[in-house]
Motif scaffolding. Structure first.
Motif, PDB file in Angstrom:
ATOM      1  N   ASP A 277      72.061  17.307  45.439  1.00 36.28           N
ATOM      2  CA  ASP A 277      72.193  15.844  45.575  1.00 36.28           C
ATOM      3  C   ASP A 277      71.307  15.140  46.618  1.00 36.28           C
ATOM      4  O   ASP A 277      71.494  14.254  47.292  1.00 36.28           O
ATOM      5  CB  ASP A 277      73.773  15.536  46.030  1.00 36.28           C
ATOM      6  CG  ASP A 277      74.110  16.410  47.473  1.00 36.28           C
ATOM      7  OD1 ASP A 277      73.329  17.219  47.667  1.00 36.28           O
ATOM      8  OD2 ASP A 277      75.185  16.185  47.877  1.00 36.28           O
ATOM      9  N   THR A 278      70.338  15.987  47.036  1.00 36.04           N
ATOM     10  CA  THR A 278      69.346  15.618  47.966  1.00 36.04           C
ATOM     11  C   THR A 278      68.603  14.200  47.274  1.00 36.04           C
ATOM     12  O   THR A 278      68.073  14.182  46.188  1.00 36.04           O
ATOM     13  CB  THR A 278      68.093  16.665  48.126  1.00 36.04           C
ATOM     14  OG1 THR A 278      68.756  17.815  48.948  1.00 36.04           O
ATOM     15  CG2 THR A 278      67.237  16.236  49.150  1.00 36.04           C
ATOM     16  N   ASN A 279      68.339  13.456  48.460  1.00 30.77           N
ATOM     17  CA  ASN A 279      67.751  12.127  47.880  1.00 30.77           C
ATOM     18  C   ASN A 279      66.318  11.970  48.711  1.00 30.77           C
ATOM     19  O   ASN A 279      65.297  11.477  48.204  1.00 30.77           O
ATOM     20  CB  ASN A 279      68.601  10.795  48.516  1.00 30.77           C
ATOM     21  CG  ASN A 279      69.890  10.829  48.082  1.00 30.77           C
ATOM     22  OD1 ASN A 279      70.655  10.590  48.876  1.00 30.77           O
ATOM     23  ND2 ASN A 279      70.144  10.709  46.866  1.00 30.77           N
ATOM     24  N   LYS A 280      66.117  12.766  49.833  1.00 33.71           N
ATOM     25  CA  LYS A 280      64.758  12.803  50.596  1.00 33.71           C
ATOM     26  C   LYS A 280      64.483  14.163  50.806  1.00 33.71           C
ATOM     27  O   LYS A 280      65.176  14.871  51.521  1.00 33.71           O
ATOM     28  CB  LYS A 280      64.742  11.873  51.571  1.00 33.71           C
ATOM     29  CG  LYS A 280      65.112  10.433  51.635  1.00 33.71           C
ATOM     30  CD  LYS A 280      65.309   9.650  52.809  1.00 33.71           C
ATOM     31  CE  LYS A 280      63.871   9.497  53.521  1.00 33.71           C
ATOM     32  NZ  LYS A 280      64.170   8.511  54.766  1.00 33.71           N
ATOM     33  N   LEU A 281      63.245  14.537  50.326  1.00 30.63           N
ATOM     34  CA  LEU A 281      62.813  15.935  50.549  1.00 30.63           C
ATOM     35  C   LEU A 281      61.535  16.079  51.246  1.00 30.63           C
ATOM     36  O   LEU A 281      60.694  15.506  50.897  1.00 30.63           O
ATOM     37  CB  LEU A 281      62.780  16.655  49.406  1.00 30.63           C
ATOM     38  CG  LEU A 281      62.148  18.178  49.274  1.00 30.63           C
ATOM     39  CD1 LEU A 281      63.010  19.027  50.115  1.00 30.63           C
ATOM     40  CD2 LEU A 281      62.193  18.667  47.867  1.00 30.63           C
ATOM     41  N   PHE A 282      61.697  16.699  52.549  1.00 33.49           N
ATOM     42  CA  PHE A 282      60.299  16.739  53.314  1.00 33.49           C
ATOM     43  C   PHE A 282      59.906  18.184  53.173  1.00 33.49           C
ATOM     44  O   PHE A 282      60.654  18.996  53.932  1.00 33.49           O
ATOM     45  CB  PHE A 282      60.705  16.335  54.518  1.00 33.49           C
ATOM     46  CG  PHE A 282      60.832  14.834  54.711  1.00 33.49           C
ATOM     47  CD1 PHE A 282      59.752  13.892  54.961  1.00 33.49           C
ATOM     48  CD2 PHE A 282      62.120  14.466  54.756  1.00 33.49           C
ATOM     49  CE1 PHE A 282      59.995  12.532  55.094  1.00 33.49           C
ATOM     50  CE2 PHE A 282      62.549  13.139  54.784  1.00 33.49           C
ATOM     51  CZ  PHE A 282      61.355  12.025  55.053  1.00 33.49           C
TER      52      PHE A 282
ATOM     53  N   LEU B 170      66.764  18.581  40.908  1.00 35.46           N
ATOM     54  CA  LEU B 170      66.918  17.357  41.761  1.00 35.46           C
ATOM     55  C   LEU B 170      66.926  16.082  41.232  1.00 35.46           C
ATOM     56  O   LEU B 170      66.002  15.200  41.427  1.00 35.46           O
ATOM     57  CB  LEU B 170      65.681  17.622  43.076  1.00 35.46           C
ATOM     58  CG  LEU B 170      65.999  18.776  43.885  1.00 35.46           C
ATOM     59  CD1 LEU B 170      64.453  18.993  44.733  1.00 35.46           C
ATOM     60  CD2 LEU B 170      67.170  19.151  44.626  1.00 35.46           C
ATOM     61  N   PRO B 171      68.000  15.691  40.647  1.00 36.38           N
ATOM     62  CA  PRO B 171      68.143  14.474  39.741  1.00 36.38           C
ATOM     63  C   PRO B 171      68.230  13.376  40.531  1.00 36.38           C
ATOM     64  O   PRO B 171      67.942  12.246  39.826  1.00 36.38           O
ATOM     65  CB  PRO B 171      69.185  14.747  38.653  1.00 36.38           C
ATOM     66  CG  PRO B 171      70.110  15.945  39.567  1.00 36.38           C
ATOM     67  CD  PRO B 171      69.383  16.660  40.394  1.00 36.38           C
TER      68      PRO B 171
END
Length: 260
Positions: free
Chosen positions: A66-71, A88-89
């Motif tokens: 449910d991640t929205n921002k991935l660094f 990661l939809p």
């Protein structure tokens, strides 16, 4: 209340508290499942997963879906395999800058086309990437500060992706078939040079040269064949002249009819 009656009550309370803590722990993601240096958080109402400077050599597998921002910036990731982010939809932003990425497989961003709006691949080791690697991707893409080879492949890639604002000037020719292009911004170069058209002309010329070579070989063979037959006929006639008169006339008639 007697002390003997209070002990069981305390035991029951402690047992219920322990069960509640275990239930809560089972509902939360385990920190031990994440690579060292990675952690989830919430920023501006968006679920974020940070792995900056975590010394990663590959894309982590246990990223919350449910991640929205991935660094994943400032790591040692060398390439992006197919379906690297397929689980990661809901991903909106993906930061892969300052890695060692030199290869992006076709389908690496599959599954992100609908939601992803920001992709940062700046400051990596990209030299050449197929446009198919970004197929159907609608995100703003940053491709600056990579050692690009300026050719038709890069030209097709630039026409396929939607470049992030202000990043185009950072796409510089690190190498090129024409030395005068090295060190120049790619968009500046293609304003005067169509790499794909040059490639097509070169291919056409090579094809013409090949066809001419085959044609020359066929003509040479035909000339050789005719000359060889003429030489054989001349030798045969000379042989006939050396024969007695009657036999020679008969053989000459046969030779002439054969030649005709």
């Amino acid at each position: 209340m007697p002390a003997a009656e209070r002990v069981p009550l305390r035991s029951v309370t402690a047992w219920l508290l322990l069960q509640s803590l275990l239930l809560l722990a089972s509902c939360l993601p385990s920190a031990a499942a994440f690579p060292k240096g990675c952690y989830p958080s919430e920023e501006e109402g968006l679920k974020t997963f940070r792995c900056s400077n975590a010394r990663l050599t590959e894309v982590p597998r246990d990223i919350p879906n449910d991640t929205n921002k991935l660094f994943l910036d400032s790591n040692r990731i060398p390439f992006l395999p197919r379906d690297a982010f397929r689980d990661l939809p809901l991903l909106l932003e993906l930061d892969l800058s300052h890695n060692a990425i030199a290869s992006v497989e076709s389908g690496a961003f599959r599954g992100l086309a609908e939601h992803l709006h920001s992709l940062d691949l700046s400051s990596n080791r990209l030299v050449s990437v197929s446009k198919d690697a970004f197929s159907n991707l609608k995100a703003k893409v940053n491709l600056s500060n990579n050692p690009w080879l300026c050719d038709c492949r890069l030209q097709e890639l630039i026409r396929t992706v939607d470049l992030a604002a202000g990043s185009s000037g950072g796409i510089v020719c690190h190498s090129s078939a024409q030395e005068e292009h090295v060190g120049k911004a790619f968009l500046q170069v293609i304003a005067d040079t169509d790499f794909c058209n040059v490639y097509k002309k070169t291919t056409d010329i090579a094809m013409l040269v090949t066809m001419f070579g085959w044609f020359a070989m066929v003509i040479s063979y035909l000339v050789y064949y005719v000359r060889q037959n003429q030489e054989d006929a001349r030798r045969h006639l000379e042989y006939l002249k050396s024969l007695p008169s009657k036999q020679r006339r008969s053989e000459e008639s046969s030779t002439i009819s054969t030649v005709v």
